[in-house]
Design an enzyme around this catalytic site. Structure first.
Site, PDB file in Angstrom:
ATOM      1  N   CYS A   1      -6.058   0.178 -10.849  1.00 14.38           N
ATOM      2  CA  CYS A   1      -6.627  -1.128 -10.341  1.00 14.38           C
ATOM      3  C   CYS A   1      -7.115  -1.754 -11.599  1.00 14.38           C
ATOM      4  O   CYS A   1      -7.820  -1.321 -12.447  1.00 14.38           O
ATOM      5  CB  CYS A   1      -7.690  -0.835  -9.335  1.00 14.38           C
ATOM      6  SG  CYS A   1      -7.254  -0.204  -7.716  1.00 14.38           S
TER       7      CYS A   1
ATOM      8  N   CYS B   1      -2.719   2.991  -6.835  1.00  9.61           N
ATOM      9  CA  CYS B   1      -3.220   3.093  -8.370  1.00  9.61           C
ATOM     10  C   CYS B   1      -3.307   4.663  -8.485  1.00  9.61           C
ATOM     11  O   CYS B   1      -3.920   5.536  -7.537  1.00  9.61           O
ATOM     12  CB  CYS B   1      -4.755   2.639  -7.708  1.00  9.61           C
ATOM     13  SG  CYS B   1      -5.886   2.970  -8.955  1.00  9.61           S
TER      14      CYS B   1
ATOM     15  N   GLY C   1      -8.686 -30.151  -5.743  1.00 10.38           N
ATOM     16  CA  GLY C   1      -7.695 -30.003  -6.559  1.00 10.38           C
ATOM     17  C   GLY C   1      -7.477 -31.001  -7.666  1.00 10.38           C
ATOM     18  O   GLY C   1      -6.847 -30.910  -8.598  1.00 10.38           O
TER      19      GLY C   1
ATOM     20  N   CYS D   1      -7.594   5.771  -7.521  1.00 12.83           N
ATOM     21  CA  CYS D   1      -8.188   5.635  -6.319  1.00 12.83           C
ATOM     22  C   CYS D   1      -7.022   5.558  -4.978  1.00 12.83           C
ATOM     23  O   CYS D   1      -7.575   5.417  -3.918  1.00 12.83           O
ATOM     24  CB  CYS D   1      -9.152   4.479  -6.125  1.00 12.83           C
ATOM     25  SG  CYS D   1      -8.220   2.969  -6.110  1.00 12.83           S
TER      26      CYS D   1
ATOM     27  N   CYS E   1     -11.806  -0.216  -7.638  1.00 17.06           N
ATOM     28  CA  CYS E   1     -11.528   0.991  -7.976  1.00 17.06           C
ATOM     29  C   CYS E   1     -12.557   2.248  -7.838  1.00 17.06           C
ATOM     30  O   CYS E   1     -12.610   3.165  -7.205  1.00 17.06           O
ATOM     31  CB  CYS E   1     -10.840   1.171  -9.395  1.00 17.06           C
ATOM     32  SG  CYS E   1      -9.615   2.536  -9.593  1.00 17.06           S
TER      33      CYS E   1
END
Lengths: 299, 199
Positions: free
Chosen positions: A265, A240, A31, A243, A271
């Site tokens: 998506c 979605c 980080g 899909c 997808c």
């Protein structure tokens, strides 16, 4: 086809050594933003110069590279960067998340779970999560040294005071291994939980700001929140349209001038592979999916 | 540095056969090693490094060192090889080093003698390559970032009190040094975030 007259993966060996040393320190201090000597790249700042340099430093001849831009393999930034490495490093490329060993991304984490051994490379415009609150680098460095992140909590609290909830929806600040406040790059906060204890190594590169940072595998990454306002991710009312996935991040697509729209998506590979597997959504097999080039018939 | 005891006319051993590719492959091993502390990695090439350097030590030095990285050597025998292939400056005192190569851990300086970084720039700290006798299956329990829960691995050939020193090093996080432990062509990463206790 590989281009001749360039170093392997474009960058010269000395630049790669400098970057590699920075990346090893980045992994050792999860980080923390490690300064590095960012080079001029053959594309402008803001188009992924940091991510490209990190990818160039780690990439080898046996790697399989996937590049996504907002989840899609087919948008201009992704296509250009993928072709850049196909030409300068002659590496194999793919759009399948599971096949890739290195995934460079702009602003999304793939929906398919990542595996141990994979490396995620994030393109980062602004590595300093507190920059909008404190413009001076010397001050934010000190705040990181002291782990004094009250600023950021105040900012999130002001959201609550004004809107009743934390209104930050992307680039949502995270705490890495309980010590460093980190910008996850402008991924939607929907993706934040995927950062936590991911089996993949996650590297972040900011070219203009000349910083790299990292999250090693299996590292705690917590999104900032409050006890009475816990962190939560976006949800959609419908799955979605192509899909039928109800667990993915959806983009709104405008279909016509009459207010027609659908949600699909953002991860195009997820997808498409779901559609190939036989999943369907409310708008499958109509004109809309053909227009997006995502229907099973068109690929 | 005192004049190393080598013959100026002795032929130098070669470095990497394929400098670009070999450095990349070794770097990925080092990146993997520091990303998965406590896991044994093998350097994937047959590099003959001059005594007292082990294969993995030599490969890591060729991969990471250049004119920007002051290097501290515990014993000077490999100095000509490192100077020739990397061009790195050699320094007298551990406190000046960016990298340090330790071939005899029994007589090595304290970890605190090496640069620890600064509160604002903890990356400005040393990375030590320490050659140990061997790795064993058990003995120590490792935990921290990069480790899924806990892992066990023993290290043979480190002096008594080393792990107490290491505990002090992790206690100063984010300051501290990072280690790469080497046995022959095997290498284990030990970043400052890894805590170690006796099994």
């Amino acid at each position: 086809m590989s281009a001749t007259g360039y170093n392997f993966a474009y960058l010269d060996p000395q630049t790669k050594r400098m970057l590699r040393r920075a990346l090893l320190k980045a992994v050792a201090i999860p980080g923390y933003q490690v300064p590095f000597g960012s080079r001029e790249m053959p594309l402008p700042y803001g188009w992924g110069t940091g991510g490209i340099q990190v990818t160039a430093a780690v990439l080898g001849r046996d790697d399989v590279l996937k590049v996504i831009d907002q989840g899609s393999d087919d948008t201009v930034n992704a296509v250009n960067i993928r072709r850049f490495f196909a030409r300068t490093a002659d590496v194999a490329t793919t759009d399948r998340t599971a096949e890739a060993t290195v995934i460079q991304t702009r602003h999304r984490i793939p929906e398919a779970p990542l595996a141990e051994g994979q490396i995620m490379v994030y393109q980062v415009p602004q590595p300093e999560p507190m920059r909008r609150l404190e413009p001076r680098e010397a001050v934010t460095r000190t705040l990181h040294a002291l782990a004094d992140y009250g600023f950021m909590h105040v900012k999130l609290y002001e959201d609550i005071a004004r809107y009743g909830h934390i209104a930050t929806t992307y680039d949502y600040p995270v705490m890495v291994n309980g010590r460093y406040l980190m910008s996850p790059s402008p991924i939607p906060k929907f993706d934040n939980p995927k950062l936590n204890r991911s089996p993949a190594l996650q590297l972040f590169g900011a070219g203009r700001e000349k910083r790299v940072y990292a999250v090693p595998p299996y590292t705690r990454v917590e999104s900032l929140d409050f006890d009475d306002h816990p962190f939560s991710v976006q949800r959609w009312d419908a799955p979605c349209a192509l899909c039928g996935a109800d667990d993915s991040f959806l983009d709104e697509v405008v279909l016509d001038d009459a207010g027609g729209r659908m949600f699909v998506c953002s991860d195009s590979e997820y997808c498409t592979s779901r559609q190939h597997a036989g999943h369907t959504g409310p708008a499958s097999n109509n004109m809309a999916s053909a227009r997006l080039g995502r229907g099973p018939a068109s690929s | 540095m005192t004049a190393p005891g080598f013959c100026v006319n002795a032929p130098l051993l070669p470095g990497f056969a394929q400098p670009e590719d070999d450095a990349q492959r070794v770097f990925r091993v080092l990146l993997d090693a520091l990303s998965h502390p406590g896991r044994i990695h093998t350097v994937p090439l047959a590099l003959e490094a001059p005594a007292p350097l082990a294969t993995a030590t030599g490969a890591a030095a060729l991969t990471l060192c250049d004119y920007e990285t002051p290097l501290w050597l515990q014993s000077p025998d490999a100095a000509p090889w490192l100077r020739f292939h990397t061009g790195c400056p050699l320094v007298e005192r551990p406190a000046q080093a960016r990298f340090a190569l330790i071939d005899d851990p029994a007589t090595m300086p304290a970890l605190a003698d090496f640069p620890q970084g600064e509160p604002e720039y903890p990356d400005r700290s040393a990375t030590l390559l320490i050659q140990v006798a061997d790795f064993t299956d058990d003995g120590l329990v490792w935990s921290g970032p990069g480790i899924d829960g806990e892992t066990t691995l023993g290290v043979a050939g480190l002096p008594a009190g080393f792990w107490r020193d290491w505990q002090r090093n992790t206690g100063h996080f984010p300051l501290g040094i990072d280690l790469l432990l080497v046995a022959g062509d095997r290498i284990v990463g030990l970043p400052r975030t890894t805590t170690i206790r006796e099994a």
